[in-house]
Design a protein around this motif. Structure first.
Motif, PDB file in Angstrom:
ATOM      1  N   ALA A 142       0.880  -1.159   0.029  1.00 25.45           N
ATOM      2  CA  ALA A 142      -0.087  -0.051  -0.077  1.00 25.45           C
ATOM      3  C   ALA A 142       0.949   1.337  -0.047  1.00 25.45           C
ATOM      4  CB  ALA A 142      -0.961   0.003   1.141  1.00 25.45           C
ATOM      5  N   PRO A 143       1.649   1.556  -0.999  1.00 27.24           N
ATOM      6  CA  PRO A 143       2.657   2.833  -0.954  1.00 27.24           C
ATOM      7  C   PRO A 143       2.050   3.896  -1.076  1.00 27.24           C
ATOM      8  CG  PRO A 143       2.573   1.535  -3.060  1.00 27.24           C
ATOM      9  CD  PRO A 143       1.978   0.433  -2.273  1.00 27.24           C
ATOM     10  N   ALA A 144       0.520   3.980  -1.683  1.00 24.16           N
ATOM     11  CA  ALA A 144      -0.035   5.405  -1.594  1.00 24.16           C
ATOM     12  C   ALA A 144      -0.519   5.475  -0.217  1.00 24.16           C
ATOM     13  CB  ALA A 144      -1.160   5.003  -2.364  1.00 24.16           C
ATOM     14  N   ARG A 145      -0.460   4.782   0.824  1.00 25.50           N
ATOM     15  CA  ARG A 145      -0.652   5.071   2.163  1.00 25.50           C
ATOM     16  C   ARG A 145       0.629   5.470   3.001  1.00 25.50           C
ATOM     17  NH1 ARG A 145      -6.244   3.912   2.849  1.00 25.50           N
ATOM     18  NH2 ARG A 145      -6.815   2.206   1.193  1.00 25.50           N
ATOM     19  N   VAL A 146       1.642   5.524   2.365  1.00 21.73           N
ATOM     20  CA  VAL A 146       3.055   5.837   3.120  1.00 21.73           C
ATOM     21  C   VAL A 146       3.353   7.061   2.699  1.00 21.73           C
ATOM     22  CG1 VAL A 146       5.332   5.121   3.352  1.00 21.73           C
ATOM     23  CG2 VAL A 146       3.375   3.371   3.281  1.00 21.73           C
ATOM     24  N   LEU A 147       3.772   8.129   3.347  1.00 17.43           N
ATOM     25  CA  LEU A 147       4.373   9.354   2.976  1.00 17.43           C
ATOM     26  C   LEU A 147       5.987   9.069   3.356  1.00 17.43           C
ATOM     27  CD1 LEU A 147       2.125  12.274   4.214  1.00 17.43           C
ATOM     28  CD2 LEU A 147       2.563  11.275   1.757  1.00 17.43           C
ATOM     29  N   ASN A 148       6.844   9.706   2.390  1.00 20.01           N
ATOM     30  CA  ASN A 148       8.354   9.475   2.825  1.00 20.01           C
ATOM     31  C   ASN A 148       9.003  10.846   2.923  1.00 20.01           C
ATOM     32  OD1 ASN A 148       8.711   6.457   2.087  1.00 20.01           O
ATOM     33  ND2 ASN A 148       7.597   7.094   0.458  1.00 20.01           N
ATOM     34  N   ASN A 149      10.022  10.931   3.759  1.00 22.48           N
ATOM     35  CA  ASN A 149      10.759  11.929   3.886  1.00 22.48           C
ATOM     36  C   ASN A 149      10.141  13.218   4.085  1.00 22.48           C
ATOM     37  OD1 ASN A 149      12.964  10.152   3.657  1.00 22.48           O
ATOM     38  ND2 ASN A 149      12.648  10.337   1.413  1.00 22.48           N
ATOM     39  N   VAL A 150       9.102  13.456   5.120  1.00 26.43           N
ATOM     40  CA  VAL A 150       8.305  14.589   5.240  1.00 26.43           C
ATOM     41  C   VAL A 150       8.993  15.663   6.281  1.00 26.43           C
ATOM     42  CG1 VAL A 150       6.367  15.312   6.269  1.00 26.43           C
ATOM     43  CG2 VAL A 150       6.061  13.370   4.892  1.00 26.43           C
ATOM     44  N   LYS A 151       8.970  16.948   5.766  1.00 27.47           N
ATOM     45  CA  LYS A 151       9.807  18.007   6.704  1.00 27.47           C
ATOM     46  C   LYS A 151       8.670  18.489   7.701  1.00 27.47           C
ATOM     47  CE  LYS A 151      13.135  19.262   3.148  1.00 27.47           C
ATOM     48  NZ  LYS A 151      12.903  18.360   2.079  1.00 27.47           N
ATOM     49  N   VAL A 152       8.908  18.241   8.868  1.00 30.27           N
ATOM     50  CA  VAL A 152       8.085  18.664   9.970  1.00 30.27           C
ATOM     51  C   VAL A 152       8.920  19.683  10.762  1.00 30.27           C
ATOM     52  CG1 VAL A 152       6.792  18.265  11.781  1.00 30.27           C
ATOM     53  CG2 VAL A 152       6.810  16.596   9.953  1.00 30.27           C
ATOM     54  N   GLY A 153       8.447  21.099  10.934  1.00 37.08           N
ATOM     55  CA  GLY A 153       9.044  21.968  11.666  1.00 37.08           C
ATOM     56  C   GLY A 153       8.629  23.577  11.133  1.00 37.08           C
ATOM     57  N   ASP A 154       8.802  24.373  12.066  1.00 37.72           N
ATOM     58  CA  ASP A 154       8.383  25.691  11.956  1.00 37.72           C
ATOM     59  C   ASP A 154       9.450  26.765  11.217  1.00 37.72           C
ATOM     60  OD1 ASP A 154       6.816  27.920  11.773  1.00 37.72           O
ATOM     61  OD2 ASP A 154       6.924  28.378  13.911  1.00 37.72           O
ATOM     62  N   ILE A 155       9.881  26.195  10.354  1.00 32.98           N
ATOM     63  CA  ILE A 155      10.728  27.015   9.169  1.00 32.98           C
ATOM     64  C   ILE A 155      10.513  26.872   7.729  1.00 32.98           C
ATOM     65  CG2 ILE A 155      12.675  26.564  10.932  1.00 32.98           C
ATOM     66  CD1 ILE A 155      14.028  24.632   9.116  1.00 32.98           C
ATOM     67  N   GLY A 156      11.117  27.651   7.188  1.00 33.30           N
ATOM     68  CA  GLY A 156      10.653  27.496   5.431  1.00 33.30           C
ATOM     69  C   GLY A 156      11.068  26.249   4.793  1.00 33.30           C
ATOM     70  N   GLY A 157      10.353  25.848   3.665  1.00 38.09           N
ATOM     71  CA  GLY A 157      10.685  24.740   3.102  1.00 38.09           C
ATOM     72  C   GLY A 157       9.834  23.489   3.884  1.00 38.09           C
ATOM     73  N   ASN A 158       8.906  23.753   4.804  1.00 40.84           N
ATOM     74  CA  ASN A 158       8.326  22.565   5.648  1.00 40.84           C
ATOM     75  C   ASN A 158       6.953  22.020   4.794  1.00 40.84           C
ATOM     76  OD1 ASN A 158       6.408  24.543   5.936  1.00 40.84           O
ATOM     77  ND2 ASN A 158       6.533  24.488   8.270  1.00 40.84           N
ATOM     78  N   ASP A 159       6.851  20.885   5.107  1.00 43.27           N
ATOM     79  CA  ASP A 159       5.876  20.331   4.717  1.00 43.27           C
ATOM     80  C   ASP A 159       4.500  20.249   5.767  1.00 43.27           C
ATOM     81  OD1 ASP A 159       6.296  18.989   2.300  1.00 43.27           O
ATOM     82  OD2 ASP A 159       7.868  17.904   3.427  1.00 43.27           O
ATOM     83  N   TYR A 160       4.967  20.386   6.920  1.00 38.97           N
ATOM     84  CA  TYR A 160       3.996  20.608   8.089  1.00 38.97           C
ATOM     85  C   TYR A 160       4.625  21.325   9.142  1.00 38.97           C
ATOM     86  CZ  TYR A 160       1.244  16.722   5.968  1.00 38.97           C
ATOM     87  OH  TYR A 160       0.736  16.052   5.020  1.00 38.97           O
ATOM     88  N   LYS A 161       3.760  22.429   9.616  1.00 38.37           N
ATOM     89  CA  LYS A 161       4.290  23.013  10.686  1.00 38.37           C
ATOM     90  C   LYS A 161       4.849  22.254  12.161  1.00 38.37           C
ATOM     91  CE  LYS A 161       3.702  27.298  13.525  1.00 38.37           C
ATOM     92  NZ  LYS A 161       2.693  28.500  13.592  1.00 38.37           N
TER      93      LYS A 161
END
Length: 338
Positions: free
Chosen positions: A176-195
């Motif tokens: 189920a690769p569609a249910r797996v997110l890879n290398n997500v950027k999480v943090g309150d700086i520029g270029g993030n995927d999530y804060k």
């Protein structure tokens, strides 16, 4: 081994032979089905996490999943004046079975340790429990880190037992690769995927888990200890007042991410997240496949215990599970990602 220890150890091996219906435990024997079930129960009871998932026997080495849950809604209405009511399959339609692979759980204990333990009245329990507890730890290690089932495993290269069997995370990557997110950027700086990690978990629950599973109160966030540490450490540091700290005690006792109950499990990847009901995770073992041999190896001054069983690590419903596989967080200077 001392003579006194020998008497106690012989009583231990004679007990094993008796309960399994064999005369010589130094020759490989099939573990009695009743004893096998008791052993599996003790392994499960030795871990809070394993107590929360399914560890179930299967007859065949390969077959269809047991489907311990349902895969979607069945409520409907039909105008029976013009058509027949049509029942729905409560399980996934995709062809997705299980296959058990032989796993060896081999260990030894030095004569000197036998001499030490022989002084205690619970000698037999000590001998039994040291193996049970390690099997429990190994199963968690394989479940979250296993990527293959090599013919010859290599502990030096794969210290988290990556090559012993395919675990739950790898099953999601493959099936189920569609249910797996890879290398997500999480943090309150520029270029993030999530804060923050809460936003990431809230999003994957809403987008990667099938709708009929999203609102279930049994969804649990399994994550690495570092992710929880980073979140709650900042809360503690920023709330020095006694009244605020008292409120935090309740918060810390009921940790959540994305509004879901959260737990850390030994050997779970440090910067990953899995969201699923705990009863969606299973370990199947083939009933009657457990073999055992106890050997007195004087050449090495030790007692060797060889055990094996055929097993598989299974996600019952892929649609009830999602993963963030590898989370990048801001570095110490907040100008890059690690």
């Amino acid at each position: 081994m001392k003579n006194e220890s020998r008497v106690i150890f012989d009583a231990y091996t004679q007990q094993i032979a008796q309960i399994n219906g064999v005369t010589d435990p130094t020759r490989q024997f099939a573990v009695n089905p009743t004893i096998e079930q008791k052993l599996e129960n003790r392994i499960q009871e030795s871990s809070d996490f394993l107590k929360s998932i399914n560890i179930v026997p299967v007859d065949e080495i390969k077959g269809e999943k047991l489907r311990l849950g349902t895969s979607g809604p069945i409520a409907s209405r039909t105008n029976t004046s013009s058509s027949d009511r049509t029942p729905r399959d409560i399980h996934e339609l995709e062809d997705d079975g299980y296959e058990c692979f032989k796993t060896d759980f081999d260990s030894y204990i030095k004569y000197s340790t036998v001499d030490l333990w022989a002084k205690f009245p619970d000698f037999q329990e000590r001998m039994r429990n040291q193996v049970i507890e390690q099997i429990a730890r190994d199963r968690m290690m394989i479940g979250f880190n296993g990527t293959s089932h090599a013919t010859d495993t290599d502990l030096a290269t794969n210290p988290l037992l990556q090559d012993v069997n395919i675990g739950w995370i790898q099953e999601m990557r493959v099936k189920a690769p569609a249910r797996v997110l890879n290398n997500v950027k999480v943090g309150d700086i520029g270029g993030n995927d999530y804060k923050n990690i809460d936003a990431a978990v809230y999003d994957i629950v809403g987008s990667l888990i099938d709708p009929w599973f999203r609102e279930g109160t049994d969804l649990v966030v399994i994550c690495g200890r570092d992710l929880l540490h980073d979140k709650y450490l900042s809360l503690v540091d920023n709330n020095p007042a006694p009244t605020e700290r008292n409120a935090l005690q309740t918060l810390l006792a009921n940790k959540q991410l994305g509004g879901k109950r959260t737990m850390t499990v030994p050997f779970f990847p440090a910067k990953s997240v899995m969201v699923t009901p705990l009863n969606n995770l299973s370990i199947y073992y083939q009933e009657g496949s457990r073999r055992r041999t106890i050997t007195d190896n004087a050449k090495r001054d030790r007692i060797e215990d060889y055990q094996s069983v055929n097993e598989d690590y299974v996600i019952e419903e892929l649609g009830a599970c999602c993963i963030i596989d590898g989370i990048q967080t801001p570095n110490a200077t907040n100008d890059g990602w690690i």
